[in-house]
Design a protein around this motif. Structure first.
Motif, PDB file in Angstrom:
ATOM      1  N   LEU A  80       0.853  -1.099   0.099  1.00  0.00           N
ATOM      2  CA  LEU A  80       0.095  -0.069   0.081  1.00  0.00           C
ATOM      3  C   LEU A  80       1.003   1.339  -0.039  1.00  0.00           C
ATOM      4  N   THR A  81       1.780   1.197   0.864  1.00  0.00           N
ATOM      5  CA  THR A  81       2.949   2.414   0.960  1.00  0.00           C
ATOM      6  C   THR A  81       3.590   2.680  -0.625  1.00  0.00           C
ATOM      7  N   ALA A  82       3.819   1.490  -1.400  1.00  0.00           N
ATOM      8  CA  ALA A  82       4.407   1.589  -2.594  1.00  0.00           C
ATOM      9  C   ALA A  82       3.599   2.080  -3.659  1.00  0.00           C
ATOM     10  N   LYS A  83       2.089   1.569  -3.483  1.00  0.00           N
ATOM     11  CA  LYS A  83       1.206   1.998  -4.351  1.00  0.00           C
ATOM     12  C   LYS A  83       0.823   3.574  -4.195  1.00  0.00           C
ATOM     13  N   LEU A  84       0.936   4.150  -2.858  1.00  0.00           N
ATOM     14  CA  LEU A  84       0.764   5.382  -2.613  1.00  0.00           C
ATOM     15  C   LEU A  84       1.763   6.067  -3.395  1.00  0.00           C
ATOM     16  N   LEU A  85       3.082   5.916  -3.232  1.00  0.00           N
ATOM     17  CA  LEU A  85       4.242   6.598  -3.807  1.00  0.00           C
ATOM     18  C   LEU A  85       4.045   6.754  -5.259  1.00  0.00           C
ATOM     19  N   THR A  86       3.324   5.510  -6.038  1.00  0.00           N
ATOM     20  CA  THR A  86       3.523   5.632  -7.244  1.00  0.00           C
ATOM     21  C   THR A  86       2.198   6.371  -7.576  1.00  0.00           C
ATOM     22  N   ILE A  87       1.204   6.492  -6.928  1.00  0.00           N
ATOM     23  CA  ILE A  87      -0.042   7.087  -7.341  1.00  0.00           C
ATOM     24  C   ILE A  87       0.476   8.740  -6.979  1.00  0.00           C
ATOM     25  N   ALA A  88       1.202   8.982  -6.109  1.00  0.00           N
ATOM     26  CA  ALA A  88       1.376  10.465  -5.877  1.00  0.00           C
ATOM     27  C   ALA A  88       2.142  11.019  -7.235  1.00  0.00           C
ATOM     28  N   LEU A  89       3.042  10.276  -7.606  1.00  0.00           N
ATOM     29  CA  LEU A  89       4.110  10.718  -8.680  1.00  0.00           C
ATOM     30  C   LEU A  89       3.229  10.636  -9.888  1.00  0.00           C
ATOM     31  N   ALA A  90       2.584   9.436 -10.218  1.00  0.00           N
ATOM     32  CA  ALA A  90       1.594   9.542 -11.309  1.00  0.00           C
ATOM     33  C   ALA A  90       0.567  10.784 -11.235  1.00  0.00           C
ATOM     34  N   SER A  91       0.113  11.089 -10.206  1.00  0.00           N
ATOM     35  CA  SER A  91      -0.951  12.294 -10.050  1.00  0.00           C
ATOM     36  C   SER A  91      -0.320  13.629 -10.618  1.00  0.00           C
ATOM     37  N   LEU A 128     -10.020   4.989  -3.306  1.00  0.00           N
ATOM     38  CA  LEU A 128     -10.727   3.934  -4.037  1.00  0.00           C
ATOM     39  C   LEU A 128      -9.703   2.911  -4.889  1.00  0.00           C
ATOM     40  N   GLN A 129      -8.369   3.206  -5.251  1.00  0.00           N
ATOM     41  CA  GLN A 129      -7.595   2.419  -6.073  1.00  0.00           C
ATOM     42  C   GLN A 129      -6.942   1.436  -4.704  1.00  0.00           C
ATOM     43  N   LEU A 130      -6.542   2.202  -3.795  1.00  0.00           N
ATOM     44  CA  LEU A 130      -5.994   1.197  -2.430  1.00  0.00           C
ATOM     45  C   LEU A 130      -6.809   0.338  -2.092  1.00  0.00           C
ATOM     46  N   SER A 131      -8.142   0.709  -1.752  1.00  0.00           N
ATOM     47  CA  SER A 131      -8.848  -0.160  -1.182  1.00  0.00           C
ATOM     48  C   SER A 131      -9.149  -1.618  -2.228  1.00  0.00           C
ATOM     49  N   CYS A 132      -8.995  -1.346  -3.375  1.00  0.00           N
ATOM     50  CA  CYS A 132      -9.188  -2.573  -4.417  1.00  0.00           C
ATOM     51  C   CYS A 132      -7.915  -3.443  -3.923  1.00  0.00           C
ATOM     52  N   LEU A 133      -6.735  -2.716  -4.040  1.00  0.00           N
ATOM     53  CA  LEU A 133      -5.491  -3.561  -3.533  1.00  0.00           C
ATOM     54  C   LEU A 133      -5.613  -4.171  -2.226  1.00  0.00           C
TER      55      LEU A 133
END
Length: 176
Positions: A80-91, A128-133
């Protein structure tokens, strides 16, 4: 021209001109397609490029180790931390792409308000995306590369992108 005489010498009124609100369904559909086709295509193009970057970054962080190669990566225990980092950069990349391409025809909004609304929308979309993961990892117990990519990247991305498309055009880059 008040009317036309028919062969039996009765007066028949001329047909009324079509009103602008009485346009056909086909004309309205065509106009709506013309209005939305370009921004939707650009939105999906920007999103597609950023999606590929997000997927690559997540897989490198979670499933690739510089010393051991593919398997358990540096952040395998913290997806979840990894996904949060990638979402932040992607955003950040998404904001630039949508501001410069998708919604370039709209007036420049107040930058502070636009960025704050963008952050708010993306926090909700990230949730929403993190809840799926999280559901896949912690409820279903699935932690493979395939499971993470299906739940967090594909399903989560579809849900969050749909939410973003609707809210970006209304809240972040309004027509005014």
């Amino acid at each position: 021209m008040p009317g036309v005489l028919t062969p039996d010498r009765t007066r028949q009124d001329a047909p009324a001109a079509p009103s602008p609100t009485g346009t056909s369904l086909r004309a309205r559909t065509s106009a709506m397609a013309k209005e939305h086709l370009r921004p939707t295509t650009l939105f999906l193009l920007v999103g597609g490029v950023v999606f590929l970057l997000d997927t690559a970054m997540y897989n490198l962080l979670v499933f690739w180790s510089p010393s051991q190669g593919w398997g358990a990566g540096l952040m395998h225990g913290s997806p979840l931390t990894a996904k949060l980092l990638t979402i932040a950069l992607a955003s950040c990349l998404t904001y630039l792409g949508n501001r410069l391409l998708t919604f370039a025809d709209r007036p420049r909004p107040d930058t502070t308000r636009s960025i704050m609304m963008f952050i708010l929308v993306n926090l909700i979309a990230a949730g929403l995306q993190l809840s799926c993961l999280a559901f896949s990892r912690y409820v279903l117990g699935l932690d493979s590369v395939l499971a993470d990519n299906i739940s967090g990247t594909v399903i989560g991305q579809v849900v969050s992108t749909s939410f973003r498309y609707v809210t970006y055009g209304r809240l972040v880059f309004p027509r005014r």
